[in-house]
Design an enzyme around this catalytic site. Structure first.
Site, PDB file in Angstrom:
ATOM      1  N   HIS A  86      52.471  27.776  56.878  1.00  0.00           N
ATOM      2  CA  HIS A  86      51.323  27.461  57.729  1.00  0.00           C
ATOM      3  C   HIS A  86      51.585  27.738  59.209  1.00  0.00           C
ATOM      4  O   HIS A  86      50.689  28.144  59.947  1.00  0.00           O
ATOM      5  CB  HIS A  86      50.903  26.001  57.527  1.00  0.00           C
ATOM      6  CG  HIS A  86      51.937  25.001  57.906  1.00  0.00           C
ATOM      7  ND1 HIS A  86      53.127  24.863  57.226  1.00  0.00           N
ATOM      8  CD2 HIS A  86      51.972  24.102  58.918  1.00  0.00           C
ATOM      9  CE1 HIS A  86      53.842  23.907  57.794  1.00  0.00           C
ATOM     10  NE2 HIS A  86      53.175  23.437  58.824  1.00  0.00           N
ATOM     11  N   VAL A  87      52.835  27.581  59.637  1.00  0.00           N
ATOM     12  CA  VAL A  87      53.160  27.818  61.041  1.00  0.00           C
ATOM     13  C   VAL A  87      53.078  29.307  61.372  1.00  0.00           C
ATOM     14  O   VAL A  87      52.449  29.714  62.359  1.00  0.00           O
ATOM     15  CB  VAL A  87      54.560  27.262  61.377  1.00  0.00           C
ATOM     16  CG1 VAL A  87      54.946  27.607  62.812  1.00  0.00           C
ATOM     17  CG2 VAL A  87      54.606  25.755  61.162  1.00  0.00           C
TER      18      VAL A  87
END
Length: 207
Positions: A86-87
């Site tokens: 997700h980052v």
């Protein structure tokens, strides 16, 4: 004496670029995703990454989407997590779109939950996020969905309401009136507007 009147053809829309992430969730309308990407490619010179939730891959095989997108992410294999998380997904894109956006995904993001990698990416994103909801008329009109839509807008996200029209309902075996996915040209226009706005905002910093 004869007079010839010259007509000027409408100017072709200019090309535009950027880094686009399309989050595809588990609705039957995800089968139309190749048509949306194809329409986008006519004017878009940037990169297209598609993240498909587990349920989305049950409707449309990722290898089919890979024929149209630059990159397809599913998060199914733990081997991909160090690269596709997700980052990194949030940091690497200028715009996040969720097409189609199911009631489940709208609810998750509106309440700050992250039941899958796509929801976590949306929560992580600092770039604009645009949802294109697709669901039945009855579901679209419920108090819970309307409440989640209002919350998402209050949080700064953008919602492009579905259009109304006739569609075939497999369960009922007949055509019904209700919400339909936005046409591909509308999707392209929404992406263009936001990509060009982001490019204008970044221009002074680059200078």
């Amino acid at each position: 004496m004869s007079t010839t009147t010259e007509t000027t053809a409408p100017a072709e829309p200019s090309a535009f670029g950027g880094r686009l992430l399309i989050g595809a969730t588990g609705a039957g309308a995800v089968a139309l995703l190749p048509a949306y990407i194809s329409a986008l490619r006519a004017h878009f010179t940037g990169t297209v990454t598609v993240f498909m939730t587990h349920t989305a891959t049950r409707f449309l095989p990722p290898h089919t989407v890979a024929l149209f997108a630059d990159r397809v992410v599913t998060g199914e294999s733990a081997d991909t997590w160090p690269r596709d998380n997700h980052v990194s997904l949030a940091a690497e894109h200028d715009l996040v779109t969720v097409l189609p956006a199911t009631a489940h995904t709208l609810s998750a993001v509106a309440t700050g939950a992250a039941p899958h990698l796509l929801a976590a990416t949306v929560l992580q994103a600092t770039a604009p996020v645009v949802f294109f909801p697709v669901m039945s008329a009855e579901m679209w009109g419920t108090a819970a969905v309307r409440r989640n839509i209002a919350q998402l807008r209050a949080d700064g996200h953008e919602i492009v309401d579905p259009v109304r029209g006739s569609r075939y309902d497999v369960g009922l075996g007949t055509f019904v009136e209700g919400p339909l996915p936005v046409p591909p040209p509308r999707f392209v226009a929404e992406v263009r507007t936001r990509m060009e706005a982001r490019a204008r905002q970044a221009a002074p910093a680059a200078g």
